[in-house]
Design an enzyme around this catalytic site. Structure first.
Site, PDB file in Angstrom:
ATOM      1  N   GLY A  18       7.143 -29.393  -8.914  1.00  0.00           N
ATOM      2  CA  GLY A  18       6.702 -28.848  -7.627  1.00  0.00           C
ATOM      3  C   GLY A  18       7.877 -28.305  -6.827  1.00  0.00           C
ATOM      4  O   GLY A  18       9.042 -28.655  -7.090  1.00  0.00           O
ATOM      5  N   ALA A  19       7.540 -27.428  -5.883  1.00  0.00           N
ATOM      6  CA  ALA A  19       8.592 -26.843  -5.038  1.00  0.00           C
ATOM      7  C   ALA A  19       8.083 -26.682  -3.614  1.00  0.00           C
ATOM      8  O   ALA A  19       8.514 -25.798  -2.878  1.00  0.00           O
ATOM      9  CB  ALA A  19       9.034 -25.504  -5.613  1.00  0.00           C
ATOM     10  N   LYS A  71       5.966 -28.920   8.921  1.00  0.00           N
ATOM     11  CA  LYS A  71       7.324 -29.465   8.804  1.00  0.00           C
ATOM     12  C   LYS A  71       8.418 -28.394   8.910  1.00  0.00           C
ATOM     13  O   LYS A  71       9.499 -28.661   9.417  1.00  0.00           O
ATOM     14  CB  LYS A  71       7.488 -30.223   7.478  1.00  0.00           C
ATOM     15  CG  LYS A  71       6.774 -31.563   7.470  1.00  0.00           C
ATOM     16  CD  LYS A  71       7.052 -32.320   6.179  1.00  0.00           C
ATOM     17  CE  LYS A  71       6.232 -33.592   6.123  1.00  0.00           C
ATOM     18  NZ  LYS A  71       6.480 -34.417   4.966  1.00  0.00           N
ATOM     19  N   TYR A 118       0.120 -40.783  -2.786  1.00  0.00           N
ATOM     20  CA  TYR A 118      -0.132 -42.215  -2.527  1.00  0.00           C
ATOM     21  C   TYR A 118      -1.607 -42.524  -2.278  1.00  0.00           C
ATOM     22  O   TYR A 118      -1.958 -43.670  -1.996  1.00  0.00           O
ATOM     23  CB  TYR A 118       0.721 -42.716  -1.354  1.00  0.00           C
ATOM     24  CG  TYR A 118       0.563 -41.917  -0.086  1.00  0.00           C
ATOM     25  CD1 TYR A 118      -0.459 -42.184   0.806  1.00  0.00           C
ATOM     26  CD2 TYR A 118       1.430 -40.880   0.198  1.00  0.00           C
ATOM     27  CE1 TYR A 118      -0.611 -41.439   1.953  1.00  0.00           C
ATOM     28  CE2 TYR A 118       1.286 -40.125   1.343  1.00  0.00           C
ATOM     29  CZ  TYR A 118       0.264 -40.422   2.224  1.00  0.00           C
ATOM     30  OH  TYR A 118       0.114 -39.672   3.349  1.00  0.00           O
ATOM     31  N   ASP A 162      12.133 -38.157   5.215  1.00  0.00           N
ATOM     32  CA  ASP A 162      11.497 -38.161   3.886  1.00  0.00           C
ATOM     33  C   ASP A 162      12.541 -38.364   2.789  1.00  0.00           C
ATOM     34  O   ASP A 162      12.323 -39.120   1.837  1.00  0.00           O
ATOM     35  CB  ASP A 162      10.782 -36.828   3.623  1.00  0.00           C
ATOM     36  CG  ASP A 162       9.411 -36.765   4.283  1.00  0.00           C
ATOM     37  OD1 ASP A 162       8.829 -37.830   4.556  1.00  0.00           O
ATOM     38  OD2 ASP A 162       8.937 -35.645   4.547  1.00  0.00           O
TER      39      ASP A 162
HETATM   40  P1  NAP Z   1       2.843 -28.498  -0.503  1.00  0.00           P
HETATM   41  O1  NAP Z   1       3.981 -28.007   0.289  1.00  0.00           O
HETATM   42  O2  NAP Z   1       1.510 -27.867  -0.354  1.00  0.00           O
HETATM   43  O3  NAP Z   1       3.296 -28.409  -2.058  1.00  0.00           O
HETATM   44  C1  NAP Z   1       2.441 -28.792  -3.078  1.00  0.00           C
HETATM   45  C2  NAP Z   1       3.104 -28.538  -4.441  1.00  0.00           C
HETATM   46  O4  NAP Z   1       2.241 -29.058  -5.424  1.00  0.00           O
HETATM   47  C3  NAP Z   1       3.319 -27.083  -4.787  1.00  0.00           C
HETATM   48  O5  NAP Z   1       4.516 -26.958  -5.511  1.00  0.00           O
HETATM   49  C4  NAP Z   1       2.092 -26.767  -5.648  1.00  0.00           C
HETATM   50  O6  NAP Z   1       2.296 -25.714  -6.519  1.00  0.00           O
HETATM   51  C5  NAP Z   1       1.977 -28.038  -6.423  1.00  0.00           C
HETATM   52  N1  NAP Z   1       0.663 -28.309  -6.980  1.00  0.00           N
HETATM   53  C6  NAP Z   1      -0.502 -28.563  -6.324  1.00  0.00           C
HETATM   54  N2  NAP Z   1      -1.476 -28.876  -7.192  1.00  0.00           N
HETATM   55  C7  NAP Z   1      -0.933 -28.835  -8.443  1.00  0.00           C
HETATM   56  C8  NAP Z   1      -1.425 -29.066  -9.743  1.00  0.00           C
HETATM   57  N3  NAP Z   1      -2.682 -29.392  -9.971  1.00  0.00           N
HETATM   58  N4  NAP Z   1      -0.546 -28.937 -10.779  1.00  0.00           N
HETATM   59  C9  NAP Z   1       0.714 -28.600 -10.577  1.00  0.00           C
HETATM   60  N5  NAP Z   1       1.250 -28.345  -9.359  1.00  0.00           N
HETATM   61  C10 NAP Z   1       0.433 -28.467  -8.305  1.00  0.00           C
HETATM   62  O7  NAP Z   1       2.597 -30.036  -0.255  1.00  0.00           O
HETATM   63  P2  NAP Z   1       3.689 -31.180   0.020  1.00  0.00           P
HETATM   64  O8  NAP Z   1       3.926 -31.318   1.448  1.00  0.00           O
HETATM   65  O9  NAP Z   1       4.848 -30.928  -0.865  1.00  0.00           O
HETATM   66  O10 NAP Z   1       2.867 -32.463  -0.472  1.00  0.00           O
HETATM   67  C11 NAP Z   1       2.650 -32.699  -1.852  1.00  0.00           C
HETATM   68  C12 NAP Z   1       2.069 -34.097  -2.011  1.00  0.00           C
HETATM   69  O11 NAP Z   1       3.018 -35.038  -1.570  1.00  0.00           O
HETATM   70  C13 NAP Z   1       0.807 -34.355  -1.183  1.00  0.00           C
HETATM   71  O12 NAP Z   1      -0.070 -35.133  -1.969  1.00  0.00           O
HETATM   72  C14 NAP Z   1       1.314 -35.164  -0.001  1.00  0.00           C
HETATM   73  O13 NAP Z   1       0.327 -36.023   0.520  1.00  0.00           O
HETATM   74  C15 NAP Z   1       2.417 -35.942  -0.670  1.00  0.00           C
HETATM   75  N6  NAP Z   1       3.493 -36.406   0.239  1.00  0.00           N
HETATM   76  C16 NAP Z   1       3.818 -37.719   0.157  1.00  0.00           C
HETATM   77  C17 NAP Z   1       4.842 -38.203   0.936  1.00  0.00           C
HETATM   78  C18 NAP Z   1       5.216 -39.656   0.805  1.00  0.00           C
HETATM   79  O14 NAP Z   1       5.902 -40.181   1.692  1.00  0.00           O
HETATM   80  N7  NAP Z   1       4.840 -40.308  -0.256  1.00  0.00           N
HETATM   81  C19 NAP Z   1       5.552 -37.358   1.806  1.00  0.00           C
HETATM   82  C20 NAP Z   1       5.205 -36.025   1.842  1.00  0.00           C
HETATM   83  C21 NAP Z   1       4.163 -35.554   1.037  1.00  0.00           C
HETATM   84  P3  NAP Z   1       1.760 -24.251  -6.162  1.00  0.00           P
HETATM   85  O15 NAP Z   1       2.698 -23.744  -5.098  1.00  0.00           O
HETATM   86  O16 NAP Z   1       1.857 -23.529  -7.439  1.00  0.00           O
HETATM   87  O17 NAP Z   1       0.359 -24.406  -5.648  1.00  0.00           O
END
Ligand code: NAP
Length: 472
Positions: free
Chosen positions: A130-131, A70, A229, A106
């Site tokens: 989260g970030a 992205k 989800y 998004d």
């Molecule tokens: P990403 O960029 O990899 O970020 C993941 C975040 O989650 C980071 O801040 C990470 O922290 C944190 N994290 C992971 N495991 C954790 C845990 N057990 N406890 C606490 N923090 C944790 O991923 P992303 O793109 O943001 O996606 C995150 C989630 O959102 C995924 O499940 C994805 O499928 C979902 N998503 C959903 C939609 C929707 O439309 N509903 C859209 C986009 C994404 P660290 O950096 O410390 O590892």
């Protein structure tokens, strides 16, 4: 049927095996009866640039972009929508005859899912966990909507949260607090939270037993949104619901962002309900989407729809579109006032003053409230008088068309001078003073900022479905 003229769209990411996008989009394409097809492409980071050039060369109409591309994809595009530029991430690309423009749906998808659940983020205390990529878009959406945000992130990646908060403060001018994600800080912030947003992947399949928030910190009155989800009901959402919180699944955001992307590619209103059903069926094979909790039907005899909102919110344009779609007559309150007075609103203001206008407006409101089966566009000042709202509510479901200040100023400044602003009143002060009245009067709120008139009308019809007298 696929033929030489079929337009191709798709999603690029790594992995993409479990993406729900092809299911949602192909169901929507079939529903709309348009000559499009949607595929998933697994693209490794090293091939990202080549895949975007391939999009251009092959004339692929549109792409969604997912993890991990992205942010990196931005450098390969010709143009960015301002929102995508501010967020610094693109999830949708539109190819207009070889010119590639990046968007981020998004953020809007997230806000729409809050809105559909009736949650108004302005001024609310939000805990954002989260970030990463998702937190970036959602944090931006919340900051723009005027929430008071605290971001919590794990210690090793705390600097990432600081960068995000600095970006939000710079681009949106909002104050954002950053804390380490640990039990003590969670306890402190959850005591005050009105909205908890899990933007981490905690609880995502296969780690379905994980949750970032201990159950005892969840209390009634908090709305809990989980970006994850898969599963549809994460451990966090199950526990939050059991503790009396309002819960919103990330699937709602997924569907909304997909619908907005489809609208960008096709220029058509996306069939949101069909897309949601397709996504749910894919998450729960064999359910046909029936696992979605259908909203409770509210018994009412009301048959009017009254649109309220600030000038420039689109009350008249949306009202006409809504009336056409619902097969109901349209009534414009300002036009009724003009008829009563025998002159234009501008002339009433100039020759008789605002108090006379308000008196005429009140009489017209009472008149129209006695009628049934109409779509009514109310003047921006109607909800300021409680008697108007009492009269309207007897026969009407009140819909607040909410619009961002920036968008209102843009819309209002491009048209003729509004009578209320003719004496140099400050528009931002006026919006701030009126917004609480719109919010208090609303049965339904729809954010019109980034969507077309037709789309707003469709969303109103969808939300009216919860009232018995509006079910077809
Ligand atoms: P990403 O960029 O990899 O970020 C993941 C975040 O989650 C980071 O801040 C990470 O922290 C944190 N994290 C992971 N495991 C954790 C845990 N057990 N406890 C606490 N923090 C944790 O991923 P992303 O793109 O943001 O996606 C995150 C989630 O959102 C995924 O499940 C994805 O499928 C979902 N998503 C959903 C939609 C929707 O439309 N509903 C859209 C986009 C994404 P660290 O950096 O410390 O590892």
């Amino acid at each position: 049927m696929i033929n030489a003229g079929t337009k191709l769209c798709g999603v690029i990411g790594d992995p993409v095996k479990h993406t729900l996008s092809p299911v949602m989009h192909n169901r929507a394409i079939a529903e709309l009866g348009i000559d499009y097809a949607y595929l998933a492409f697994n693209v490794k980071t090293t091939n990202l640039g080549a895949s975007i050039e391939g999009m251009r060369a092959l004339g692929i109409r549109g792409l969604n972009v997912t993890i991990p591309h992205k942010v990196a994809v931005v450098q390969f595009l010709d143009e960015l929508d301002p929102l995508a530029r501010d967020i610094g991430a693109v999830n949708t690309i539109v190819n207009d005859e070889g010119k590639l423009k990046g968007y981020n749906t998004d953020a809007a998808g997230f806000l729409q899912s809050l809105d559909a659940a009736g949650f108004e983020p302005m001024g609310k205390k939000v805990v954002l966990l989260g970030a990463g990529g998702a937190a970036r878009a959602m944090g931006f959406a919340l900051a723009q909507a005027g929430s008071l945000i605290t971001i919590l992130n794990r210690k090793p990646t705390l600097p990432q949260a600081v960068i995000l908060s600095n970006n939000l403060e710079r681009t949106c001018g909002s104050k954002v607090t950053v804390m380490e994600l640990n039990a003590t800080n969670l306890k402190t912030v959850m005591a005050e939270a009105e909205l908890l947003v899990n933007a981490t992947s905690a609880g995502m399949e296969p780690a379905v037993d994980e949750t970032a928030v201990p159950t005892d910190l969840l209390k009634p009155g908090i709305t809990v949104f989980d970006v994850v989800y898969t599963p549809y009901e994460t451990r966090l959402l199950k526990e939050a619901a059991a503790r009396g919180c309002q819960v919103i699944s990330g699937l709602e955001m997924l569907v909304s962002q997909a619908a907005l992307a489809l609208e960008l590619w096709t220029g058509m209103q996306a069939p949101l309900g069909v897309m949601r059903e397709a996504a749910i069926s894919a998450v729960y094979p064999g359910t046909g989407g029936t696992s979605v909790k259908t909203p409770e039907i509210e018994k009412t005899e009301k048959t009017n729809v009254a649109l309220v909102g600030f000038m420039g919110a689109g009350k008249t344009a949306v009202g006409k579109a809504l009336a056409r779609k619902m097969g109901k007559p349209f009534a414009d309150l300002d036009a009724l006032v003009e008829k009563k007075a025998g002159k234009s609103v501008a002339r009433i203001f100039k020759e008789d003053g605002e108090p006379v206008f308000r008196k005429l407006e009140k009489a017209s409101t009472t008149d129209i409230a006695c009628k049934s089966g109409r779509v009514i566009a109310c003047g921006g000042g109607v909800p300021l008088d409680p008697a108007n709202i009492t009269a309207l509510k007897q026969s009407s479901v009140v819909v607040y068309l909410k619009t961002s200040n920036t968008e209102i100023i843009k819309r209002v400044s491009s048209g003729p001078v509004r009578p209320l602003l003719a004496d140099g009143k400050d528009i931002t002060t006026l919006i701030a003073a009126r917004t609480p009245f719109y919010e208090q009067s609303a049965d339904i709120t729809i954010d019109t900022t980034r969507i077309t008139i037709e789309c707003v009308a469709e969303k109103i019809i969808e939300r009216l479905g919860k009232y018995e007298s509006f079910r077809f």
